[in-house]
Design a protein around this motif. Sequence first.
Motif, mmCIF file in Angstrom:
data_model
loop_
_atom_site.group_PDB
_atom_site.id
_atom_site.type_symbol
_atom_site.label_atom_id
_atom_site.label_comp_id
_atom_site.label_asym_id
_atom_site.label_seq_id
_atom_site.Cartn_x
_atom_site.Cartn_y
_atom_site.Cartn_z
ATOM 1 N N THR A 176 4.984 -3.019 -11.968
ATOM 2 C CA THR A 176 4.960 -2.072 -10.867
ATOM 3 C C THR A 176 4.326 -0.778 -11.363
ATOM 4 O O THR A 176 4.663 -0.301 -12.444
ATOM 5 C CB THR A 176 6.381 -1.791 -10.372
ATOM 6 N N VAL A 177 3.376 -0.266 -10.590
ATOM 7 C CA VAL A 177 2.701 0.971 -10.970
ATOM 8 C C VAL A 177 3.194 2.072 -10.037
ATOM 9 O O VAL A 177 3.235 1.888 -8.827
ATOM 10 C CB VAL A 177 1.175 0.828 -10.854
ATOM 11 N N THR A 178 3.588 3.184 -10.599
ATOM 12 C CA THR A 178 4.081 4.300 -9.787
ATOM 13 C C THR A 178 3.381 5.574 -10.224
ATOM 14 O O THR A 178 3.176 5.787 -11.423
ATOM 15 C CB THR A 178 5.602 4.463 -9.977
ATOM 16 N N TRP A 179 2.940 6.330 -9.286
ATOM 17 C CA TRP A 179 2.389 7.636 -9.656
ATOM 18 C C TRP A 179 2.659 8.652 -8.551
ATOM 19 O O TRP A 179 2.932 8.291 -7.407
ATOM 20 C CB TRP A 179 0.896 7.546 -9.953
ATOM 21 N N GLU A 180 2.583 9.901 -8.937
ATOM 22 C CA GLU A 180 2.859 10.978 -7.998
ATOM 23 C C GLU A 180 1.595 11.241 -7.186
ATOM 24 O O GLU A 180 0.516 11.408 -7.752
ATOM 25 C CB GLU A 180 3.253 12.229 -8.772
ATOM 26 N N ALA A 181 1.731 11.265 -5.881
ATOM 27 C CA ALA A 181 0.548 11.379 -5.055
ATOM 28 C C ALA A 181 0.649 12.533 -4.072
ATOM 29 O O ALA A 181 -0.071 12.593 -3.096
ATOM 30 C CB ALA A 181 0.321 10.081 -4.283
ATOM 31 N N CYS A 182 1.561 13.444 -4.312
ATOM 32 C CA CYS A 182 1.724 14.542 -3.377
ATOM 33 C C CYS A 182 2.396 15.666 -4.142
ATOM 34 O O CYS A 182 3.386 15.450 -4.829
ATOM 35 C CB CYS A 182 2.592 14.088 -2.203
ATOM 36 N N SER A 183 1.847 16.867 -4.064
ATOM 37 C CA SER A 183 2.385 17.949 -4.870
ATOM 38 C C SER A 183 3.671 18.504 -4.265
ATOM 39 O O SER A 183 4.541 18.963 -4.964
ATOM 40 C CB SER A 183 1.345 19.053 -5.029
ATOM 41 N N SER A 184 3.801 18.475 -2.953
ATOM 42 C CA SER A 184 5.027 18.940 -2.317
ATOM 43 C C SER A 184 5.253 18.108 -1.074
ATOM 44 O O SER A 184 4.311 17.722 -0.411
ATOM 45 C CB SER A 184 4.912 20.422 -1.950
ATOM 46 N N GLY A 185 6.514 17.862 -0.771
ATOM 47 C CA GLY A 185 6.807 17.027 0.386
ATOM 48 C C GLY A 185 6.576 15.566 0.061
ATOM 49 O O GLY A 185 6.517 15.168 -1.109
ATOM 50 N N VAL A 186 6.423 14.764 1.105
ATOM 51 C CA VAL A 186 6.347 13.322 0.905
ATOM 52 C C VAL A 186 4.951 12.818 1.246
ATOM 53 O O VAL A 186 4.177 13.486 1.921
ATOM 54 C CB VAL A 186 7.372 12.586 1.793
ATOM 55 N N VAL A 187 4.650 11.623 0.743
ATOM 56 C CA VAL A 187 3.421 10.945 1.136
ATOM 57 C C VAL A 187 3.676 10.328 2.510
ATOM 58 O O VAL A 187 4.639 9.586 2.694
ATOM 59 C CB VAL A 187 3.046 9.864 0.117
ATOM 60 N N THR A 188 2.868 10.655 3.477
ATOM 61 C CA THR A 188 3.126 10.192 4.841
ATOM 62 C C THR A 188 2.327 8.957 5.200
ATOM 63 O O THR A 188 2.683 8.228 6.118
ATOM 64 C CB THR A 188 2.784 11.288 5.848
ATOM 65 N N CYS A 189 1.222 8.727 4.520
ATOM 66 C CA CYS A 189 0.380 7.604 4.931
ATOM 67 C C CYS A 189 -0.446 7.137 3.739
ATOM 68 O O CYS A 189 -0.710 7.911 2.818
ATOM 69 C CB CYS A 189 -0.541 8.026 6.076
ATOM 70 N N CYS A 190 -0.835 5.889 3.769
ATOM 71 C CA CYS A 190 -1.682 5.375 2.705
ATOM 72 C C CYS A 190 -2.435 4.160 3.229
ATOM 73 O O CYS A 190 -2.022 3.549 4.218
ATOM 74 C CB CYS A 190 -0.859 4.998 1.467
ATOM 75 N N ASP A 191 -3.557 3.854 2.590
ATOM 76 C CA ASP A 191 -4.294 2.655 2.971
ATOM 77 C C ASP A 191 -5.060 2.157 1.762
ATOM 78 O O ASP A 191 -5.440 2.919 0.874
ATOM 79 C CB ASP A 191 -5.247 2.955 4.139
ATOM 80 N N TRP A 192 -5.287 0.846 1.740
ATOM 81 C CA TRP A 192 -5.925 0.204 0.596
ATOM 82 C C TRP A 192 -7.182 -0.476 1.100
ATOM 83 O O TRP A 192 -7.104 -1.283 2.039
ATOM 84 C CB TRP A 192 -4.955 -0.819 0.005
ATOM 85 N N ASN A 193 -8.310 -0.144 0.509
ATOM 86 C CA ASN A 193 -9.569 -0.711 0.975
ATOM 87 C C ASN A 193 -9.674 -2.177 0.571
ATOM 88 O O ASN A 193 -9.390 -2.536 -0.570
ATOM 89 C CB ASN A 193 -10.743 0.070 0.369
ATOM 90 N N ASN A 194 -10.103 -3.005 1.503
ATOM 91 C CA ASN A 194 -10.137 -4.433 1.205
ATOM 92 C C ASN A 194 -11.354 -4.833 0.377
ATOM 93 O O ASN A 194 -11.384 -5.913 -0.185
ATOM 94 C CB ASN A 194 -10.081 -5.257 2.504
ATOM 95 N N VAL A 195 -12.369 -3.988 0.295
ATOM 96 C CA VAL A 195 -13.571 -4.350 -0.459
ATOM 97 C C VAL A 195 -13.614 -3.641 -1.801
ATOM 98 O O VAL A 195 -13.706 -4.264 -2.854
ATOM 99 C CB VAL A 195 -14.836 -4.034 0.368
ATOM 100 N N SER A 196 -13.527 -2.319 -1.768
ATOM 101 C CA SER A 196 -13.700 -1.584 -3.014
ATOM 102 C C SER A 196 -12.390 -1.449 -3.783
ATOM 103 O O SER A 196 -12.414 -1.049 -4.945
ATOM 104 C CB SER A 196 -14.276 -0.206 -2.726
ATOM 105 N N GLY A 197 -11.260 -1.786 -3.154
ATOM 106 C CA GLY A 197 -9.988 -1.692 -3.858
ATOM 107 C C GLY A 197 -9.504 -0.273 -4.048
ATOM 108 O O GLY A 197 -8.587 -0.035 -4.825
ATOM 109 N N LEU A 198 -10.121 0.676 -3.357
ATOM 110 C CA LEU A 198 -9.699 2.068 -3.497
ATOM 111 C C LEU A 198 -8.504 2.335 -2.576
ATOM 112 O O LEU A 198 -8.331 1.682 -1.559
ATOM 113 C CB LEU A 198 -10.836 3.012 -3.138
ATOM 114 N N ILE A 199 -7.713 3.313 -2.975
ATOM 115 C CA ILE A 199 -6.516 3.666 -2.221
ATOM 116 C C ILE A 199 -6.694 5.094 -1.734
ATOM 117 O O ILE A 199 -7.164 5.961 -2.476
ATOM 118 C CB ILE A 199 -5.262 3.567 -3.121
#
Lengths: 771, 444
Positions: A176-199
Amino acid sequence: MKLNISVSAKKRGEMMTAVSFTPNSPTIYATCDDQTLCSFGADGDEESTPADLGAHITSISWFPPAGKTVVDMFAASCTDGTLRFFKKNGMLEKKIQAHDGAAICVEWNLDGSSLVTSGEDGEVKVWSRNGNLRSQLATYPTPIYALSFSPSSTSLLLANGNKLIILPLASNKQKTVTWEACSSGVVTCCDWNNVSGLIVSGGEDCCYRVYDSFGLPLFTSNPHEHVITSVAWRPNSSLFAVGSYNVIRLCDKTGWTVCKNNPATGSIVKCKWSSDGTQLAGAGGGGVVIFAQLVDRTLEYGNVTATLTDPKKIQISDVTSPNSFDELDFPRDRVVEFSLGHDHLVVATATQCFIYESPNYNTPQIFDLRNPVNLIVLAPKSFAVVDTVMGVTVYNYEGRQLSAPRFQGLRPEFLSADHVSLSHDVIAILDQTDFKTIRCFDILTGRPLGNNGEVKHDQEITKISLSLFSTSSMDRRLVFIDSNKELFITPTAQLPGVQKKFAIQKLLTQVDTVAWNDTSDLLACVADSRLTVYYYPHALYVDRDLLSQSVESHDASSFGSHPQILSFFGNTITVRRSSGAVLTRTVPPYPALLYEYAAGGRFKDCVKLCRYIKSPQLWATLAAMAIYHQDLDSAAVALSATKEVDKLQYIKYIQSIASSEVRNAEMMLYKRCPEEAESILLQASPMKLYHAIKMNVRLYRWDRALQLAVKHDKYKDVVMWYRREYLKGFRREEDKSEFLKLGREVGEVDEERVKELKREAKESEREGDRK
Amino acid sequence: MSFRELRNFTEQMRALGYPRLISMENFRSPNFELVADVLFWMVKRYDPDITVHTAIESEDDRVEFLTSIAISMQSKAGIKLNTKKLYAADGHAVKELLKVATTLYHASRYTEEDGGEEDADVGAPVTSRLTDVKAARSLASEITERGARLHDLLKAEMDVRTHRQKSLRFLDAISGNLESGPEQQWVEKALRGIVESTKDSVDTMKKQVQDFDADEKALVEKIKRKQTDLERNKKRLASLQHVRPAFMDEYEKLERDLQKQYEVYLERFRNLDYLEHELDSLNKAEEEKAAEADRRMKRMQRILREEELKIIRGEQDLVLGDENSGGGSGNKQIFGSRIGKQGMNSHAGLRDNTNRQKGGGGNVQGKMGGGSDSDSGSEDMSEEDLTNDDSESEDVSIGGSSDGGSSDSSNLIENDDGSDSSSDEGGGGGDFSGSRDSGSDDDF
């Protein structure tokens, strides 16, 4: 590129909470917080009266299109913690208590075999298609506000608190990979690209961020005024949409904003792309649904610019005739994908494919398409169409299907332009199962090239590209960049004298991007903030030293980090910086001229050109070309200009040889292929045995020389004499048992005799040539 | 159930323009400061005149604060707030906050729809206010006016709000650190930009002035050049006016010749005119003579006829003779006029007349001979003759003019010697009238 925005006419009292496209029809469904489901047509008209759902919906997920059967069903998560399945008319099919507190997210996996929900209680649950609980994947202390499947549906991306979590679905295989993705508050949304694999993620710190599939940060935006409430990747593309309060943005994967709109919609709580990527719909917090059409896509090739001005209209303008505009209308369907290049424009609508030839845009070749197109790749004589069902199909410009290459593990839905390359005779496709194998196919037959057409590498490959210029398959080269950002080159066909294990050669390291020229075999790449142009990549297989001399390299720090070469057309290299700015660089036009002359065998003109330009790179290019084409006079001139005295001397020596076989053999030696050289000599008629033995002696391949002499029972004494002279020179004793044995057999060898034998051999072979 | 409320609350506060960002996680743990701030902001937003306690440090202060707010909201807005839940300041407080927020949110969303329909409530008795009706009236008009203005301003509020907040934020940031920071830099940058642009405009103005100067110089130069050109041309004109062209001598000589010729012509013309006049008078005299002869002859004829009649009367009856003469005279009159006409129309007749005039006596006799049957047509005949005379005069004048050509030279010499020019002209004039008469006769 631009978003053409329209907002639904009727404003509701409560906020819209979720929105979804139906897979194969242009209908858009949106749920409202007053417990209703509204449907909209493609142009934003409300189609029917809203259906009452009987629950406050937090998110919906339409059942994905599995094959040809379309199930008009969607799953919805509700604030009472239930997971509900609805028919498209809003009829409740099933209701399952899934979470304590509200269920926040629901998402089908790619093939519709299972779905995942997450809730306020921090639980992530996997459900079967019928709504049976399969497993409880994880439990976190805080709510999961967003989730997304990985491209291959093997892992799950979760937004939990200020962290993003990649959770593998299969047990214990990956970490499991975990990283901090928001400096304050919560992460509200995310998406994962089906081709390039970018998040991409957005959070309450008002920034959106792009990560690669390992969670390494690639981009962080400046803070907005309000919380980022939604992000969505465009399918099969490098674009994503970002929604915030009264803001919708379209951004490139490198982060720069393509366009920004400020519709009065309130927060765009959810946004979704249609499956063909031409439309975007968003649920506005102000009780409206926002519809956006992606227009103003512009492609350029040479003098021609093609712009998608309207979902059903392409405008073509030619810079050289500024008053002439061609407008192509597609009244039936919207344009899904189009591609411009090699004097052709190929446009794919939902049902048809149109092929236009460059100056005349009136009469297209048309053929029907059965499935929506993901990608179109153009080559000089043919083009490839990638769709999710049929895979890769190659057509010629008359619209006739040439072949449909396929292999085990081809996942056409994940193919991007970086993973497919097409040339005159070859199509190369990156194998998606491990990203380490490139498969090459003959486009006429659709069969693997050579033995199995595989190019195997030990690292994951990120980009492949085939040379476009030469028409012969022997000159076809494939370059690829691996995950260590190293650039490799390999011939697609078996070259004489190149062993398979040496076929893949490393050219450069720290390479960001690479592109072949369209009118010659120039290879441009940006590596380590330098722009490097290889004038003659084939030189690698002629003479390595000449390759390093025929390279032009400039400082390219102005390109910044992660530049992309958009095109290398003629003398112009167009590069897009990661900030989205487009820069151009030019290369001298002379190498292209050299290619033109060399292709016509006009080496005299080549020499003239080089004498006029006086550039050492050009001389080295000419030398390699001339040697490759066996034009020794020009090669001698070019080598003398490059001050390669040793090579020049050797070429002079080759020129002095009368026998063509011997000459060829010596050329092979020059190209560092002694086996090839020996076989040329032995296969000559009459056999040049003496030369073959002598060559091996010269190369100190004593065993082979002796083997030949013993095999043919000739010139044993010559080999012996040279061996003894060699040992004498090094003051060593004979240690090879074969030579000791032979020495006893042959006895003392006279120098005069050796010379006589040499003279005899030469004379006899000369006579043989004369005959 | 708190997810939906939190989501709606954050969305509504965003739409209302609450200056802080509210996170979904803000109410997970009790956060009284935030609750108090939100409440205070919303109450002030609802009615700025509501007075509330602002101290929330101690527990008593907080309770005081919440009760004062709950009371005022209950009384002013009719919203019942659960102060216990608010005091807890956790997820449940959101539900209470949402009550106020929703009211404000819906109000802000429907400002455009419910425009100016305000109820005017008049509770007090009318009579007591009759005294200050005038003041009330003016006050009412003022109120409506102000209300309208307020409404207009509020309408703009939605647009203005974001800008205001942005600028407020900016001002906050800049007042926070006056020394440095991005805002300061931004201001400096903007100022620099303005200074630069002004400099640019000054430069362009200067350049323009220089250009105009250069233009002026060029124009002055041009004017000078044109003036010298003008003077030169004037001089040239003067010099040309002084020069006498070569053909002038010949011209003057020819003019003199023309003058002479013209005089000669005039004299000849005058003479000719005089001669014609003379000819006319001669003709007239002759005509008179002929007429006299005619009259005489007629008289003679009448006398003769009377004598004859006397002779006849001596033998015949008087009455019978009277009757005959009456009937015959009518017939003869018509007959006679017919003859006259014939005579006029035929040339031969004219010639006869001239013959008759020339050889006057013979003709008279002839007529006397043939005129036995025409008794009382004498007057008619005379009329005929008069008309014939006119045509005769024409003939004569023609004849005269042709005849006069031979005697021209002699006349000319006479006139040269001593004729008066004025009399000549008079003669000419008379001649013109005569010729005009003859012209009209021709038409006839």
